[in-house]
Design a protein around this motif. Sequence first.
Motif, PDB file in Angstrom:
ATOM      1  N   GLY A  58       0.828  -1.180   0.051  1.00 52.15           N
ATOM      2  CA  GLY A  58       0.039  -0.009   0.021  1.00 52.15           C
ATOM      3  C   GLY A  58       0.770   1.092  -0.012  1.00 52.15           C
ATOM      4  N   LYS A  59       0.140   2.413  -0.143  1.00 50.45           N
ATOM      5  CA  LYS A  59       1.217   3.616   0.063  1.00 50.45           C
ATOM      6  C   LYS A  59       0.540   4.663   0.616  1.00 50.45           C
ATOM      7  CE  LYS A  59      -0.717   4.906  -4.495  1.00 50.45           C
ATOM      8  NZ  LYS A  59      -0.010   5.349  -5.946  1.00 50.45           N
ATOM      9  N   LYS A  60      -0.908   4.565   1.162  1.00 47.26           N
ATOM     10  CA  LYS A  60      -1.626   5.759   1.822  1.00 47.26           C
ATOM     11  C   LYS A  60      -0.900   6.005   3.111  1.00 47.26           C
ATOM     12  CE  LYS A  60      -6.314   5.134  -0.335  1.00 47.26           C
ATOM     13  NZ  LYS A  60      -7.556   4.438   0.007  1.00 47.26           N
ATOM     14  N   GLU A  61      -0.438   4.702   3.650  1.00 50.43           N
ATOM     15  CA  GLU A  61       0.083   5.049   5.290  1.00 50.43           C
ATOM     16  C   GLU A  61       1.321   6.066   5.032  1.00 50.43           C
ATOM     17  OE1 GLU A  61      -1.270   1.721   7.958  1.00 50.43           O
ATOM     18  OE2 GLU A  61      -0.150   0.745   6.317  1.00 50.43           O
ATOM     19  N   VAL A  62       2.056   5.944   4.028  1.00 48.94           N
ATOM     20  CA  VAL A  62       3.181   6.673   4.057  1.00 48.94           C
ATOM     21  C   VAL A  62       2.757   8.193   3.915  1.00 48.94           C
ATOM     22  CG1 VAL A  62       5.290   7.338   2.414  1.00 48.94           C
ATOM     23  CG2 VAL A  62       4.566   4.889   2.864  1.00 48.94           C
ATOM     24  N   ALA A  63       1.742   8.477   3.045  1.00 48.86           N
ATOM     25  CA  ALA A  63       1.273   9.739   3.144  1.00 48.86           C
ATOM     26  C   ALA A  63       0.467  10.404   4.415  1.00 48.86           C
ATOM     27  CB  ALA A  63       0.187  10.159   1.855  1.00 48.86           C
ATOM     28  N   ALA A  64      -0.190   9.253   5.032  1.00 44.12           N
ATOM     29  CA  ALA A  64      -0.756   9.866   6.241  1.00 44.12           C
ATOM     30  C   ALA A  64       0.397   9.960   7.349  1.00 44.12           C
ATOM     31  CB  ALA A  64      -1.514   8.566   6.837  1.00 44.12           C
ATOM     32  N   SER A  65       1.516   9.432   7.385  1.00 43.72           N
ATOM     33  CA  SER A  65       2.642   9.579   8.028  1.00 43.72           C
ATOM     34  C   SER A  65       3.375  10.890   7.951  1.00 43.72           C
ATOM     35  CB  SER A  65       3.687   8.283   7.891  1.00 43.72           C
ATOM     36  OG  SER A  65       4.691   8.356   8.815  1.00 43.72           O
ATOM     37  N   LYS A  66       3.427  11.263   6.631  1.00 39.04           N
ATOM     38  CA  LYS A  66       4.158  12.579   6.429  1.00 39.04           C
ATOM     39  C   LYS A  66       3.154  13.937   7.144  1.00 39.04           C
ATOM     40  CE  LYS A  66       6.451  11.077   2.048  1.00 39.04           C
ATOM     41  NZ  LYS A  66       6.156  11.187   0.842  1.00 39.04           N
ATOM     42  N   ILE A  67       1.635  13.611   6.691  1.00 34.91           N
ATOM     43  CA  ILE A  67       0.758  14.424   7.254  1.00 34.91           C
ATOM     44  C   ILE A  67       0.668  14.759   9.004  1.00 34.91           C
ATOM     45  CG2 ILE A  67      -1.555  15.213   7.382  1.00 34.91           C
ATOM     46  CD1 ILE A  67      -1.866  13.905   4.695  1.00 34.91           C
TER      47      ILE A  67
ATOM     48  N   LEU B 211      -9.089  14.735   9.745  1.00 37.43           N
ATOM     49  CA  LEU B 211      -8.024  15.367   8.672  1.00 37.43           C
ATOM     50  C   LEU B 211      -7.886  14.513   7.605  1.00 37.43           C
ATOM     51  CD1 LEU B 211      -6.477  17.947   8.397  1.00 37.43           C
ATOM     52  CD2 LEU B 211      -4.733  16.754   9.334  1.00 37.43           C
ATOM     53  N   LEU B 212      -7.538  13.115   8.053  1.00 39.16           N
ATOM     54  CA  LEU B 212      -6.968  12.061   7.095  1.00 39.16           C
ATOM     55  C   LEU B 212      -8.141  11.540   6.431  1.00 39.16           C
ATOM     56  CD1 LEU B 212      -4.282  10.398   9.057  1.00 39.16           C
ATOM     57  CD2 LEU B 212      -3.962  11.863   7.278  1.00 39.16           C
ATOM     58  N   GLY B 213      -9.227  11.754   6.926  1.00 40.60           N
ATOM     59  CA  GLY B 213     -10.518  10.856   6.146  1.00 40.60           C
ATOM     60  C   GLY B 213     -10.595   9.626   6.573  1.00 40.60           C
ATOM     61  N   ASN B 214      -9.910   9.181   7.630  1.00 33.51           N
ATOM     62  CA  ASN B 214      -9.726   7.957   8.130  1.00 33.51           C
ATOM     63  C   ASN B 214     -11.289   7.063   8.209  1.00 33.51           C
ATOM     64  OD1 ASN B 214      -8.649   5.298   8.898  1.00 33.51           O
ATOM     65  ND2 ASN B 214      -8.036   5.814  10.844  1.00 33.51           N
ATOM     66  N   ALA B 215     -11.509   6.076   7.558  1.00 31.25           N
ATOM     67  CA  ALA B 215     -12.800   5.182   7.804  1.00 31.25           C
ATOM     68  C   ALA B 215     -12.562   3.977   8.639  1.00 31.25           C
ATOM     69  CB  ALA B 215     -13.420   5.100   6.447  1.00 31.25           C
ATOM     70  N   ASP B 216     -11.444   3.743   9.326  1.00 29.56           N
ATOM     71  CA  ASP B 216     -11.242   2.415   9.725  1.00 29.56           C
ATOM     72  C   ASP B 216     -10.742   2.668  11.168  1.00 29.56           C
ATOM     73  OD1 ASP B 216     -11.406  -0.203   9.404  1.00 29.56           O
ATOM     74  OD2 ASP B 216      -9.255  -0.507   9.036  1.00 29.56           O
TER      75      ASP B 216
ATOM     76  N   HIS C 184      -6.801   2.806   5.199  1.00 32.96           N
ATOM     77  CA  HIS C 184      -8.109   3.021   5.032  1.00 32.96           C
ATOM     78  C   HIS C 184      -8.304   4.709   4.826  1.00 32.96           C
ATOM     79  CE1 HIS C 184      -8.746  -1.254   5.111  1.00 32.96           C
ATOM     80  NE2 HIS C 184      -9.613  -0.838   4.351  1.00 32.96           N
ATOM     81  N   ALA C 185      -7.275   5.389   5.163  1.00 37.21           N
ATOM     82  CA  ALA C 185      -7.535   7.093   4.932  1.00 37.21           C
ATOM     83  C   ALA C 185      -7.713   7.592   3.588  1.00 37.21           C
ATOM     84  CB  ALA C 185      -6.241   7.378   5.679  1.00 37.21           C
ATOM     85  N   PHE C 186      -8.112   8.763   3.720  1.00 39.78           N
ATOM     86  CA  PHE C 186      -8.230   9.813   2.536  1.00 39.78           C
ATOM     87  C   PHE C 186      -9.675   9.087   1.802  1.00 39.78           C
ATOM     88  CE2 PHE C 186      -3.662   9.253   3.114  1.00 39.78           C
ATOM     89  CZ  PHE C 186      -3.474  10.533   3.620  1.00 39.78           C
ATOM     90  N   SER C 187     -10.673   8.864   2.587  1.00 35.67           N
ATOM     91  CA  SER C 187     -11.879   8.538   2.049  1.00 35.67           C
ATOM     92  C   SER C 187     -12.529   9.981   1.652  1.00 35.67           C
ATOM     93  CB  SER C 187     -12.838   7.854   3.048  1.00 35.67           C
ATOM     94  OG  SER C 187     -14.287   7.848   2.754  1.00 35.67           O
ATOM     95  N   GLU C 188     -13.425   9.938   0.662  1.00 34.98           N
ATOM     96  CA  GLU C 188     -13.985  10.909   0.167  1.00 34.98           C
ATOM     97  C   GLU C 188     -15.465  11.067   0.486  1.00 34.98           C
ATOM     98  OE1 GLU C 188     -13.217  11.380  -4.094  1.00 34.98           O
ATOM     99  OE2 GLU C 188     -11.254  10.793  -3.986  1.00 34.98           O
ATOM    100  N   ASP C 189     -15.742  10.149   1.545  1.00 38.09           N
ATOM    101  CA  ASP C 189     -16.990  10.121   2.100  1.00 38.09           C
ATOM    102  C   ASP C 189     -17.003  11.247   3.286  1.00 38.09           C
ATOM    103  OD1 ASP C 189     -19.605   9.719   3.043  1.00 38.09           O
ATOM    104  OD2 ASP C 189     -19.382   7.434   3.387  1.00 38.09           O
TER     105      ASP C 189
END
Length: 356
Positions: free
Chosen positions: A154-163, A249-254, A282-287
């Motif tokens: 996956g790669k979302k967790e790297v972006a989440a970590s930076k934020i 902030l991250l749109g974390n749905a989980d 499971h971050a960056f949800s657009e819901d």
Amino acid sequence: MSKDIPVAKITGFYVEVLRPDLLPLAIRTPEVDFDRIYHGWIETRIMSMGRSNAARIMDGFRLPRSNTYAAAASMHFASLSDCYWIRQEAENISWEYVSLYRADISEEVAETSLFGKKQMFHGHIHTPEPSTAGLSAKAWYRNADQKLWLYKIGKKEVAASKILDAIGADHVPYLDASNELRQKAEEEQIRKIYERNEKLVKCPIITSEQRSIVTWYDYEEHCDDEHVNPYTQIKRNPKYHEMQVCDYLLGNADRHGENWGFYIDADTGKLGDLHPLFDHDHAFSEDARIVAQTTEHNMSLKQAAIQSLPYAGRLNLNAIRTMQHPEEITEEQWMGVQQRAKVLIGERVRQREEER
């Protein structure tokens, strides 16, 4: 067993509690019975067949796919979350033999768990895979530094970590480990990862033989036994409120009750502070209607974050305005983060004006 200390003896369906102070928190009561031990503890150590590559893991152990219990039992139900395990009374083995913190982790099992490699496992196996929670593909490796690292696709967790780094949140760092792919995967596996536009990521272990973690679900079970409201104390903890703000902030749905919780002293059983945030795949949800899973009462993720803002003042939300777009997420996902940061910053200003 807690390391080499017997904490409960099970004979048939009868349980004799030897050290109630050292029982796993979810079943820490002198009246604990076999049903609580099995359904309240043992079942939490067993891999779900819904997990990616679970079937191939079972095939590698040459066990029926329906018998994930046997895979966990072969590791004495040890895990990398704590220092508990089970042995037969006649077994002449110790924590030294069972501990996954000390063992040479099976890279064969790791390859199957992470990349889905079809193979049979040979020899004496030590591996945390049969007791590692979650449904995504993941595996533990002991790297050249001899420390344990969890690898995921996956790669979302790297972006989440930076934020989370930018705003100053307490979290487990996730690093891009794609440069290690050729050391750990075969060409066909690498090709599939690139075709899915994914990456190999890793994070360091946060537990040790001295410091374990317990989930929020475990804590709720304990509070129920003690007849106390689990939210009474947690609402006074700034890290709890920071989690609400970060998840919105991250749109974390989980953020369910198995991926947040507390540290606990492995030797004394004493509960500590909340552990750092982890698991953001499971971050960056657009819901915009994500329901908060970490609040006492029903509310949206946005409502929970706004409610927690006054108690999460350490977070530097303005850092989102100046940080670069993390390459691991799309432009639309990044715009969503910026928009949610704008909402929070505006709400923080409004709340402070009201205080005056």
